[in-house]
Motif scaffolding. Structure first.
Motif, PDB file in Angstrom:
ATOM      1  N   ALA A 171      27.465 -41.646  24.872  1.00 39.26           N
ATOM      2  CA  ALA A 171      26.016 -41.489  24.779  1.00 39.26           C
ATOM      3  C   ALA A 171      26.065 -39.889  24.180  1.00 39.26           C
ATOM      4  N   ALA A 172      26.921 -38.884  24.760  1.00 41.15           N
ATOM      5  CA  ALA A 172      26.614 -37.502  24.213  1.00 41.15           C
ATOM      6  C   ALA A 172      27.390 -37.359  22.821  1.00 41.15           C
ATOM      7  N   GLU A 173      28.382 -37.936  22.638  1.00 35.57           N
ATOM      8  CA  GLU A 173      29.075 -38.226  21.227  1.00 35.57           C
ATOM      9  C   GLU A 173      28.309 -38.594  20.294  1.00 35.57           C
ATOM     10  N   ASN A 174      27.501 -39.545  20.714  1.00 32.98           N
ATOM     11  CA  ASN A 174      26.761 -40.335  19.740  1.00 32.98           C
ATOM     12  C   ASN A 174      25.140 -39.940  19.402  1.00 32.98           C
ATOM     13  N   GLY A 175      24.779 -38.901  20.233  1.00 32.25           N
ATOM     14  CA  GLY A 175      23.417 -38.397  20.314  1.00 32.25           C
ATOM     15  C   GLY A 175      22.533 -39.433  21.000  1.00 32.25           C
ATOM     16  N   GLU A 176      23.042 -40.070  21.876  1.00 29.78           N
ATOM     17  CA  GLU A 176      22.246 -40.993  22.626  1.00 29.78           C
ATOM     18  C   GLU A 176      21.891 -40.880  24.076  1.00 29.78           C
ATOM     19  N   LEU A 177      21.878 -39.531  24.539  1.00 27.78           N
ATOM     20  CA  LEU A 177      21.574 -39.195  25.735  1.00 27.78           C
ATOM     21  C   LEU A 177      20.008 -39.422  26.075  1.00 27.78           C
ATOM     22  N   VAL A 178      19.477 -39.462  27.273  1.00 26.67           N
ATOM     23  CA  VAL A 178      18.057 -39.493  27.652  1.00 26.67           C
ATOM     24  C   VAL A 178      17.714 -38.185  28.405  1.00 26.67           C
ATOM     25  N   TYR A 179      16.987 -37.459  28.059  1.00 27.72           N
ATOM     26  CA  TYR A 179      16.462 -36.297  28.780  1.00 27.72           C
ATOM     27  C   TYR A 179      15.226 -36.299  29.545  1.00 27.72           C
ATOM     28  N   TYR A 180      15.245 -35.838  30.631  1.00 26.05           N
ATOM     29  CA  TYR A 180      14.096 -35.683  31.484  1.00 26.05           C
ATOM     30  C   TYR A 180      13.645 -34.430  31.502  1.00 26.05           C
ATOM     31  N   VAL A 181      12.616 -34.051  30.986  1.00 27.38           N
ATOM     32  CA  VAL A 181      12.360 -32.303  30.694  1.00 27.38           C
ATOM     33  C   VAL A 181      10.878 -31.807  31.288  1.00 27.38           C
ATOM     34  N   SER A 182      11.082 -30.606  31.604  1.00 26.13           N
ATOM     35  CA  SER A 182       9.946 -30.075  32.130  1.00 26.13           C
ATOM     36  C   SER A 182       9.840 -28.590  31.428  1.00 26.13           C
ATOM     37  N   GLY A 183       8.716 -28.057  31.324  1.00 28.45           N
ATOM     38  CA  GLY A 183       8.560 -26.636  30.865  1.00 28.45           C
ATOM     39  C   GLY A 183       7.264 -26.516  30.254  1.00 28.45           C
ATOM     40  N   LYS A 184       6.891 -25.104  29.644  1.00 28.67           N
ATOM     41  CA  LYS A 184       5.824 -24.997  29.079  1.00 28.67           C
ATOM     42  C   LYS A 184       5.697 -25.726  27.479  1.00 28.67           C
ATOM     43  N   ASP A 185       4.303 -25.730  27.299  1.00 23.38           N
ATOM     44  CA  ASP A 185       4.259 -26.859  25.932  1.00 23.38           C
ATOM     45  C   ASP A 185       4.880 -26.280  24.778  1.00 23.38           C
ATOM     46  N   ALA A 186       4.829 -24.831  24.986  1.00 28.43           N
ATOM     47  CA  ALA A 186       5.598 -23.908  23.605  1.00 28.43           C
ATOM     48  C   ALA A 186       7.002 -24.118  23.603  1.00 28.43           C
ATOM     49  N   ALA A 187       7.366 -23.948  24.661  1.00 27.78           N
ATOM     50  CA  ALA A 187       8.830 -24.032  24.813  1.00 27.78           C
ATOM     51  C   ALA A 187       9.427 -25.459  24.721  1.00 27.78           C
ATOM     52  N   LEU A 188       8.665 -26.476  25.048  1.00 28.55           N
ATOM     53  CA  LEU A 188       9.123 -28.043  24.815  1.00 28.55           C
ATOM     54  C   LEU A 188       9.197 -28.326  23.575  1.00 28.55           C
ATOM     55  N   ARG A 189       8.141 -27.781  22.708  1.00 28.23           N
ATOM     56  CA  ARG A 189       7.870 -28.135  21.378  1.00 28.23           C
ATOM     57  C   ARG A 189       8.932 -27.615  20.545  1.00 28.23           C
ATOM     58  N   GLU A 190       9.190 -26.400  20.862  1.00 30.66           N
ATOM     59  CA  GLU A 190      10.421 -25.940  20.069  1.00 30.66           C
ATOM     60  C   GLU A 190      11.916 -26.407  20.459  1.00 30.66           C
ATOM     61  N   ALA A 191      11.952 -26.858  21.664  1.00 33.12           N
ATOM     62  CA  ALA A 191      13.384 -27.279  22.114  1.00 33.12           C
ATOM     63  C   ALA A 191      13.552 -28.743  21.554  1.00 33.12           C
ATOM     64  N   ARG A 192      12.541 -29.482  21.331  1.00 32.17           N
ATOM     65  CA  ARG A 192      12.493 -30.880  21.011  1.00 32.17           C
ATOM     66  C   ARG A 192      13.390 -31.087  19.783  1.00 32.17           C
ATOM     67  N   LEU A 193      13.381 -30.352  18.886  1.00 29.61           N
ATOM     68  CA  LEU A 193      14.394 -30.541  17.632  1.00 29.61           C
ATOM     69  C   LEU A 193      15.815 -30.426  17.949  1.00 29.61           C
ATOM     70  N   ILE A 194      16.164 -29.432  18.952  1.00 31.51           N
ATOM     71  CA  ILE A 194      17.765 -29.496  19.520  1.00 31.51           C
ATOM     72  C   ILE A 194      17.691 -30.704  20.206  1.00 31.51           C
TER      73      ILE A 194
END
Length: 369
Positions: A128-151
């Motif tokens: 999954a990591a090699e193929n870009g198929e992980l599933v992330y559970y994310v928490s954080g401030k909206d601005a940080a999440l928006r910017e991190a989403r692309l990565i």
């Protein structure tokens, strides 16, 4: 070993990956294939592209820093090493499965430097990591999440936002792992019942395929358990860590997590027998003594649904892991592995096992493990 020289300035598209275990390596490789400039660091040097000299050097080059280390201490040590050079332009994304309090402590270190912090534990395996198929559970401030989403999108098939509060995503990850560990332990016990009654294992496999309790985990683990294939995808030692965190949460909140404690105890027993680096499905060993290969290629999936933070720890963690194997050698005779404990022998086995577990848990709580 290929080493990069620090750049005069960081570019927003540069990504730093710290921790080159199974997942960190896979994510770094996937990001490179998708065209991202990736710079990496690991406590043990690796002959990989753009390997830099320190976490601080990663911070100088990259705005985005993804951390894949194994436990609470490793995460906090890594963030401390980064902190001296963090600025408001940085986004630190922590992927370790740790206690919520540890994740919050890491976030506070980053916040003091005015950088942004995203909590992003994951589920997925090497493939999954090699193929870009992980599933992330994310928490954080909206601005940080928006910017991190692309990565994060570059290495995932799904991103589940848990909310703004740091620590909540870690709690969700721990809760999912409770079900994973309990499911595999229950499967091992079910196999014991089938075996002791002399029933054909293939009939149990067939029955489970259409049973309501069947799951992706069982589809992937059951045949491997019957074939004694315990190659690590999610190690015993990592699952023990997660079950310890779960039980500590339970104790702190006056919850009786009996199934979680039982699953932890069975995993601890396997650590006692020297199987800490095996897959956590090795709990089936005590019940299945003779190989019994089972046909059913359709049950064998290419990737695991769950993967602990299978990385190389940062400074100090390797020494602790080496010491932990020594610590579990106690002056308590091992309990015999029997299919069904009954009569005097069964009572004695239970007594010995409980004595060992009490000692091992005492050492864990005192920081020796």
């Amino acid at each position: 070993m290929e080493r990069s020289k620090p750049m005069s300035h960081a570019t927003r598209k540069n990504i730093g990956v710290i921790g080159l275990g199974i997942i960190g390596r896979g994510v770094a490789g996937n990001l490179r294939r998708k065209g991202f400039p990736v710079y990496v660091w690991n406590r043990s040097p690796r002959s990989v592209p753009n390997f830099v000299g320190s976490p601080g050097e990663v911070t100088e080059i990259c705005n985005y820093i993804q951390i894949f280390v194994s436990d609470d201490d490793a995460l906090l040590q890594t963030v401390e090493q980064l902190s001296g050079k963090l600025t408001p332009r940085h986004i630190v994304v922590a992927h370790s499965t740790v206690a919520p309090d540890s994740m919050r402590a890491a976030a506070e270190i980053v916040d003091r430097r005015k950088a942004q912090f995203v909590e992003a534990p994951f589920t997925g395996s090497k493939a999954a990591a090699e193929n870009g198929e992980l599933v992330y559970y994310v928490s954080g401030k909206d601005a940080a999440l928006r910017e991190a989403r692309l990565i994060l999108q570059a290495s995932s098939k799904e991103i589940i936002e848990i909310g703004p509060t740091i620590g909540h995503a870690s709690a969700i990850k721990i809760a999912t792992n409770i079900i994973t560990a309990a499911s595999v332990q229950a499967t091992a016990e079910a196999l014991a019942v089938v075996q002791v009654l002399g029933l054909p294992m293939e009939k149990f496999v067939e029955a489970m395929r259409s049973n309501a309790s069947h799951s992706t985990t069982l589809a992937m683990k059951l045949t491997k358990m019957l074939n004694r294939d315990f190659e690590p995808h999610f190690s015993v030692k990592h699952m023990v860590k997660d079950m310890q965190i779960a039980n500590q949460i339970g104790l702190s909140n006056y919850l009786d997590l009996g199934v979680t404690a039982a699953a932890r105890d069975q995993l601890l027993e396997q650590m006692h027998w020297g199987h800490g680096d095996d897959d956590y499905s090795v709990v089936a060993r005590k019940y299945l003594h003779e190989p019994a290969p089972v046909a059913g290629d359709e049950l064998q999936l290419e990737e695991e649904p769950e993967q602990a933070d299978a990385d190389v720890p940062v400074a100090g963690s390797i020494e602790r892991e080496t010491q932990s194997k020594q610590d579990v050698t106690l002056d308590v005779p091992p309990a015999p592995l029997v299919d069904v404990a009954s009569g005097a022998a069964g009572k004695e086995a239970t007594r010995l096992r409980r004595g060992f577990l009490k000692q091992l848990l005492s050492r864990l709580s005192s920081g020796q493990e």
